[in-house]
Structures are given as structure tokens and as C-alpha cells.
Design a protein around this motif. Sequence first.
Motif, PDB file in Angstrom:
ATOM      1  N   ARG A 134       7.555   0.466   3.251  1.00 47.25           N
ATOM      2  CA  ARG A 134       6.508   0.745   3.511  1.00 47.25           C
ATOM      3  C   ARG A 134       5.057  -0.030   3.478  1.00 47.25           C
ATOM      4  NH1 ARG A 134       5.757   5.973   0.290  1.00 47.25           N
ATOM      5  NH2 ARG A 134       8.423   5.745  -0.719  1.00 47.25           N
ATOM      6  N   PRO A 135       4.503   0.374   4.748  1.00 43.30           N
ATOM      7  CA  PRO A 135       3.102  -0.487   5.014  1.00 43.30           C
ATOM      8  C   PRO A 135       2.299  -0.841   3.329  1.00 43.30           C
ATOM      9  CG  PRO A 135       3.236   0.070   6.398  1.00 43.30           C
ATOM     10  CD  PRO A 135       4.515   0.869   5.747  1.00 43.30           C
ATOM     11  N   VAL A 136       1.365  -1.965   3.354  1.00 42.97           N
ATOM     12  CA  VAL A 136       0.192  -1.666   2.179  1.00 42.97           C
ATOM     13  C   VAL A 136      -0.652  -1.350   3.009  1.00 42.97           C
ATOM     14  CG1 VAL A 136      -0.668  -2.809   0.174  1.00 42.97           C
ATOM     15  CG2 VAL A 136       1.573  -3.693   0.603  1.00 42.97           C
ATOM     16  N   TYR A 137      -1.295  -0.691   2.776  1.00 47.33           N
ATOM     17  CA  TYR A 137      -3.084   0.168   3.119  1.00 47.33           C
ATOM     18  C   TYR A 137      -3.763   0.868   2.513  1.00 47.33           C
ATOM     19  CZ  TYR A 137      -0.354   0.983   7.564  1.00 47.33           C
ATOM     20  OH  TYR A 137       0.261   0.868   9.058  1.00 47.33           O
ATOM     21  N   ILE A 138      -4.813  -0.122   2.535  1.00 52.35           N
ATOM     22  CA  ILE A 138      -5.807   0.914   1.433  1.00 52.35           C
ATOM     23  C   ILE A 138      -7.726   1.041   2.784  1.00 52.35           C
ATOM     24  CG2 ILE A 138      -5.498  -1.855   0.181  1.00 52.35           C
ATOM     25  CD1 ILE A 138      -7.399  -2.692   0.436  1.00 52.35           C
ATOM     26  N   ALA A 139      -8.655   1.417   1.813  1.00 56.14           N
ATOM     27  CA  ALA A 139      -9.504   1.291   2.728  1.00 56.14           C
ATOM     28  C   ALA A 139     -10.612   1.339   1.830  1.00 56.14           C
ATOM     29  CB  ALA A 139      -9.750   3.099   1.919  1.00 56.14           C
ATOM     30  N   HIS A 140     -11.754   0.827   2.367  1.00 57.10           N
ATOM     31  CA  HIS A 140     -13.243   0.269   2.011  1.00 57.10           C
ATOM     32  C   HIS A 140     -14.481   0.768   3.088  1.00 57.10           C
ATOM     33  CE1 HIS A 140     -16.558  -3.049   1.887  1.00 57.10           C
ATOM     34  NE2 HIS A 140     -16.093  -2.685   0.256  1.00 57.10           N
ATOM     35  N   LYS A 141     -15.121   2.058   2.836  1.00 54.99           N
ATOM     36  CA  LYS A 141     -16.300   1.794   3.049  1.00 54.99           C
ATOM     37  C   LYS A 141     -15.782   2.909   4.571  1.00 54.99           C
ATOM     38  CE  LYS A 141     -19.856  -0.757   1.348  1.00 54.99           C
ATOM     39  NZ  LYS A 141     -21.137  -1.784   1.791  1.00 54.99           N
TER      40      LYS A 141
END
Length: 237
Positions: free
Chosen positions: A18-25
Motif C-alpha cells: 500500500r502507499p505510505v501516507y502521513i499527515a501534518h497540520k
Amino acid sequence: MNTFDPESLAQYNGKDGRPVYIAHKGRVIDVSASPLWKTGLHMNRHPAGRDLGVDIEAAPHGPEVLDRYPQVGTLKATDGADRSLPEPFERLLDRFPALRRHPHPMVVHFPIVFAISPLLFYLLYLITAVAAFEATAFHCLGAGLLFCVPGILTGFFTWWLNYQAKPLRPVMIKIRFSGVLVGVYLAAFLCRLRFPAEVLSLTGWGIVYLLLLLALIPVVSVIGWYGASLTFPLERE
């Protein structure tokens, strides 16, 4: 752009291709192209598929590194009800994000260097017969023993905070060898304290003292090696 909530973001964790997503602000970033994220776990500490806003604030780099990767969506604001830490801790860490990362690395180097120094100063004493070198070796032992306390306490704090006290093999090895380190430190310190004249020559208690000082180095090296393995292994992949 897509809009994500924590549940949908969690699916993009880099596992099973799977893709690698992260969140920031509020931004959701696709970091799949980064070699440091290819397993979905950055620096063996930060999992993908979640909001890493506080983690990035405590990181040794700034959020500008995320500008290298494409934004694929936005993250819905939450009320913070899913926090895993007690609210007072969350408020403290939000105010001082460096506490998430830096207390243990900041103090752990002292017991490490004080574990190596006594042998070096004691050998200098044996070579030169300068009493100040032998006294310095003793002082280093005492300082190392004292610094073991904050080193171990901050280590447990970091383990609980960043790894949820999971029984990771490097951590378990560090815990066992930290106990050994304290024991050897204490034995060497008491040997020098109890037999100050006898340790001045390589006979009897002097040999015991030298062997204890020698033992400090491999013990602290194991602790340092496995501590580094928690931080750097993914950088080499």
C-alpha cells in the motif's frame, strides 16, 4: 483532493504494497518515494497512516522536508478523543514536543562516556604513576553511577512514550545490560572505596579492579549498539 479521516488514513500504512501516507497540520502527504518510509515505519519509531504533527515538531529536522513529496489530500480535524496518553501528558508534550524525543539521548551519553573513561585514566596512572589520574578514574566511576539513574529513567519514559512499552528485542537487551552495567559500576566503585591502597598496584584487589573497569566497556558498548539500532537501521536500507 481527497479528504481523509484517521480511519481512512490508517489504511495507507505501507504494508502489503500500500502507499505510505502521513499527515501534518491538516495535509496528507504521500511519502512512498522516500527510502526512509519504504516499510511504513520511519526510523523504527514513527508509523505511517497517521497524523505525525507532534512527532515532526520533536524531530531533528523541520516540516520543510515534507515539501519534497506530493500532497494527496487533507485530514479532517478531530477533537483529540483518540489520544492514547493521559490528557495532562498530552498537554505537556504539545507544549514541549522535544520531550517526546530528546530527554533520553540528552542524558544517556554521560554514563556511556563515564564507563569508558575510568579504564583510560587508570591505565594512565599505571603508566605514569601520577596519582591524579587514578583519582580521576574513581571520580568518573562515581559520576557514571549517578548518571545511570536519569539515563535508565528517561529510557523507560521514552520506551513507554514512543514504543508503547512494547517488548522490542533491542529494548529488552538494553534493559538487561543496563542492570549489568549498574552492577559492574557499583562493584568497581565499592572496590576502589573499600581498598584504596590495594588498587594502586596490579596485585590482588588491583587486578580485580582492573577487570571490573575492563568489563564496563563491552557492557556499555552493547547498550549503545542496540540503542542506535532503534534509530538508524532504516537509514541504511
